[in-house]
Structure formats: structure tokens, C-alpha cells
Design a protein around this motif. Structure first.
Motif, PDB file in Angstrom:
ATOM      1  N   SER A   1       3.294   0.468   3.440  1.00  0.00           N
ATOM      2  CA  SER A   1       2.837  -0.384   4.149  1.00  0.00           C
ATOM      3  C   SER A   1       2.585  -1.751   3.411  1.00  0.00           C
ATOM      4  CB  SER A   1       1.585  -0.016   4.949  1.00  0.00           C
ATOM      5  OG  SER A   1       1.332  -0.957   5.838  1.00  0.00           O
ATOM      6  N   TYR A   2       2.837  -2.904   4.305  1.00  0.00           N
ATOM      7  CA  TYR A   2       2.376  -4.027   3.614  1.00  0.00           C
ATOM      8  C   TYR A   2       1.511  -4.878   4.438  1.00  0.00           C
ATOM      9  CZ  TYR A   2       7.009  -3.904   1.276  1.00  0.00           C
ATOM     10  OH  TYR A   2       8.094  -3.460   0.395  1.00  0.00           O
ATOM     11  N   ASP A   3       0.687  -4.124   5.282  1.00  0.00           N
ATOM     12  CA  ASP A   3      -0.543  -4.851   5.971  1.00  0.00           C
ATOM     13  C   ASP A   3      -1.473  -3.625   6.166  1.00  0.00           C
ATOM     14  OD1 ASP A   3       0.562  -2.976   8.053  1.00  0.00           O
ATOM     15  OD2 ASP A   3       0.827  -4.647   9.551  1.00  0.00           O
ATOM     16  N   ALA A   4      -1.354  -2.410   5.546  1.00  0.00           N
ATOM     17  CA  ALA A   4      -2.284  -1.360   5.822  1.00  0.00           C
ATOM     18  C   ALA A   4      -2.378  -0.745   7.345  1.00  0.00           C
ATOM     19  CB  ALA A   4      -3.637  -1.584   5.260  1.00  0.00           C
ATOM     20  N   TYR A   5      -1.667  -1.390   8.216  1.00  0.00           N
ATOM     21  CA  TYR A   5      -1.447  -0.862   9.448  1.00  0.00           C
ATOM     22  C   TYR A   5      -0.465  -0.112   9.901  1.00  0.00           C
ATOM     23  CZ  TYR A   5      -5.860  -3.377  10.775  1.00  0.00           C
ATOM     24  OH  TYR A   5      -7.111  -3.985  10.976  1.00  0.00           O
ATOM     25  N   HIS A   6       0.612  -0.476   9.532  1.00  0.00           N
ATOM     26  CA  HIS A   6       1.911  -0.129  10.103  1.00  0.00           C
ATOM     27  C   HIS A   6       2.808   0.645   8.799  1.00  0.00           C
ATOM     28  CE1 HIS A   6       1.051  -3.383  12.671  1.00  0.00           C
ATOM     29  NE2 HIS A   6       1.369  -2.532  13.695  1.00  0.00           N
TER      30      HIS A   6
ATOM     31  N   THR B   1      -4.183   9.808   0.260  1.00  0.00           N
ATOM     32  CA  THR B   1      -5.200   8.745   0.095  1.00  0.00           C
ATOM     33  C   THR B   1      -4.113   7.481  -0.157  1.00  0.00           C
ATOM     34  OG1 THR B   1      -4.724   9.113  -2.393  1.00  0.00           O
ATOM     35  CG2 THR B   1      -6.787  10.008  -1.139  1.00  0.00           C
ATOM     36  N   ILE B   2      -4.781   6.423   0.314  1.00  0.00           N
ATOM     37  CA  ILE B   2      -4.137   4.951   0.183  1.00  0.00           C
ATOM     38  C   ILE B   2      -4.519   4.407  -1.194  1.00  0.00           C
ATOM     39  CG2 ILE B   2      -3.847   2.769   1.242  1.00  0.00           C
ATOM     40  CD1 ILE B   2      -4.289   4.240   4.134  1.00  0.00           C
TER      41      ILE B   2
ATOM     42  N   TYR C   1       0.916  -1.166   0.094  1.00  0.00           N
ATOM     43  CA  TYR C   1       0.048   0.024   0.058  1.00  0.00           C
ATOM     44  C   TYR C   1       0.983   1.180  -0.074  1.00  0.00           C
ATOM     45  CZ  TYR C   1      -3.128  -3.688   1.728  1.00  0.00           C
ATOM     46  OH  TYR C   1      -4.122  -4.609   1.876  1.00  0.00           O
ATOM     47  N   LEU C   2       0.384   2.293  -0.552  1.00  0.00           N
ATOM     48  CA  LEU C   2       1.069   3.606  -0.634  1.00  0.00           C
ATOM     49  C   LEU C   2       0.034   4.586  -0.018  1.00  0.00           C
ATOM     50  CD1 LEU C   2       2.923   3.886  -4.154  1.00  0.00           C
ATOM     51  CD2 LEU C   2       3.857   3.716  -1.739  1.00  0.00           C
TER      52      LEU C   2
END
Length: 308
Positions: free
Chosen positions: A48-53, A294-295, A30-31
Motif C-alpha cells: 500500500s502507499y497510504d496504509a489504507y488500501h 505485520t505491517i 507499506y508492506l
């Protein structure tokens, strides 16, 4: 002896594979578009690779060159079916009647920046804030929405005439030809920072900021088309003094990130239905200094390219 070593090796392999799935071994990541105040340096990214960190790439990728103030605020990005990334942003607090636009194949090499004068037909327009871009795959076109104030156009409520925003929209298939700007949302109050979310065919959610005092917090509305109409505006689900929402699907839930500027933190809420919300701010990590963006989900190689 051999059996014990085999079992031990197998366990390590399983652990490694599990870690790989949830970290950088994932084929996708994710960017999060970003900027730092005072917004003159340009476009930044978190990944991020988990959308949390989230991790800040700690560099800028596009320096703003258009608009009266030549700032880059509220960067919003969408990727088209041909792989091209399209970026829009706020380029002035007041005075401009449009926003900035640029495109890129790799997020490193960018096209010439353009100023899109979307409100030039409304000479009394005070501002053009937080353009948000969305690719409508049902119509194969891009939708861009933004907030503007046109004094004395709408019921004022308790806001000053120059702070009485409504949402407007345009569409385009090629960023050469654009539809005429239209009123996108008039919920009966000053509204900014709206973002379109597609859940399924003919099932859309709009996350928006009620910008009236003393509220200035987030709500949702629902529609059957990306362009609306959006109805059933909810009660607020966020604390007061919150803005700049963006939404990402993480497994079976939706994460809504937003700037809780009243608390001076970046927050996140989780929902599965946009009716019940859980505060998961303690479960996420967002680098200090990050502002409204935005993600989007991207291939891992895109992130790796930005790291170089």
C-alpha cells in the motif's frame, strides 16, 4: 491565450503532483506480511502507499521448510539498521517448542531457514504461537515475543490447561546469540497475539488479545520499555472474536488492523492515544484471504522489486 494555457497546464501539474504524493509516486510505502490457509504455500505480501488500501502481490516468496507441520502462519517482520529484513513465523499448531526464522536483503532471496527452539527448556510446552519481532532502537537489539501454554503453570481461570497462554520473550543482536527466554506478560488471563508499539522514548504500547472465553478480543497496555513491564491493561476496544492485531502510523493517527474472524472480515480501528478508538473498517480495503501478519514501512523500490 498563452496565460490561459499556462494556468491550465499549472492546474494539471498540481493535480498530478497531488495524486503522486498519495499514490505510487511516494518514495515510501507499506508492506503487510500475509499467508493464506492452509498455510503450506508460504509467505505472501500486500502493499500500500497510504496504509489504507492494500493490493495482494499474488505470489509467495518463502516456502516453509522447518517445524513439525512445516506451515508458515502469523509471519512477522522487522528491518534492522543495516537494511536486513528478519522474519519469524509459527511453524506448527502444537508439538514444536520453537518457531521459524529467515532473513533477506530484498525479500526475494532468503537465507537458510532456521528453527529457533526457544521453549526447549520447558518440556511441557504445548505450543509456540505467533512470534512477533520488534527492533528496539534504544538498546540496538531485536525483541521477539510469542504465546505459549505450559499446563498448570498459571491460574487457569475458565480456560482449559492446554489453552492457558502467557507471553514470553527473547532478545538478540545478531540472530546467533540469544538471551534466555523469559516470561514477558502475565496479565492474569490467557493472552496471545501481542504486538509492541513505540510511540516515543520510554513510551510503549502493547496491543494484545485476551484469549479467554467469551471475550477473545483486543486490549492495550502501557510500558516505559520495550520489554515491559506493561501495566494498566484496558477494557476491550474491539468486538468479540477478534485477533492478530498489527499497528501502523498513518499521518497523525495509528491504525490497528486485525482479523475479525467472528464477522469473517478484516477490520481496522484508528486511534491517536490508544484510549479512544474509531472503527474505520469501511475506509480500508484488504484483499480476501489475507491472514494475520505485520505491517512495516519500506522504500518504494523494495515494493517495485517484489512486483517484478
Amino acid at each position: 491565450m498563452f496565460k490561459a494555457k499556462f494556468i491550465s497546464t499549472l492546474r494539471l501539474a498540481i493535480i498530478g503532483l497531488s495524486l503522486c504524493v498519495v499514490t505510487s509516486c511516494s518514495k515510501q510505502g507499506y508492506l503487510f506480511t500475509s499467508f493464506h490457509e492452509p498455510a503450506t504455500d508460504g509467505l505472501r505480501f500486500l502493499y500500500s502507499y497510504d496504509a489504507y488500501h492494500w493490493t495482494d502481490l499474488n505470489k509467495t516468496f518463502l516456502k516453509p521448510e522447518v517445524g513439525t507441520q512445516k506451515v508458515l502462519r502469523d509471519p512477522s517482520i522487522a528491518q534492522g539498521p543495516d537494511g536486513t529484513f528478519h522474519l519469524v513465523w509459527t511453524c506448527s499448531w502444537k508439538g514444536d517448542k520453537g518457531f521459524g526464522y529467515a532473513s533477506s536483503k530484498d525479500l526475494i532471496n532468503w537465507s537458510e531457514q532456521k528453527f529457533l527452539p526457544v521453549m526447549e527448556s520447558e518440556p511441557k510446552t504445548v505450543n509456540v504461537w505467533a512470534p512477533e519481532i520488534f527492533y528496539d532502537d534504544e538498546k540496538a537489539e531485536f525483541v521477539i515475543i510469542w504465546a505459549s501454554t505450559i499446563p498448570f503453570r498459571f491460574a487457569k481461570g475458565i480456560e482449559d490447561e492446554e489453552n492457558n497462554h502467557r507471553m514470553y520473550s527473547i532478545t538478540t543482536k545478531d540472530f546467533i546469540n540469544f538471551s534466555k527466554p523469559k516470561l514477558f506478560l502475565d496479565p492474569g488471563f490467557s493472552v496471545i497475539d501481542a504486538v509492541i508499539v513505540k510511540r516515543a522514548v520510554k513510551d510503549y504500547v502493547l496491543v494484545l488479545k485476551d484469549n479467554t472465553r467469551p471475550n477473545r478480543n483486543l486490549k492495550v497496555a502501557f510500558g516505559q520499555d520495550a520489554l515491559g513491564p506493561y501495566r494498566d491493561v484496558s477494557e476491550t476496544f474491539s468486538p468479540k472474536l477478534t485477533e492478530g492485531p498489527t499497528v501502523v502510523k498513518a499521518k497523525n493517527d495509528w491504525l490497528i488492523y486485525f482479523d475479525a474472524y467472528g464477522q469473517k472480515i478484516y477490520s481496522a480501528y484508528k486511534t491517536s492515544d490508544f484510549k479512544n478508538f474509531k472503527d474505520v473498517t469501511s475506509e480500508v480495503s484488504v484483499p480476501e484471504g489475507h491472514k494475520h501478519g505485520t505491517i512495516i514501512k519500506v522504500k518504494r523500490k523494495v515494493i517495485e522489486g517484489l512486483k517484478k
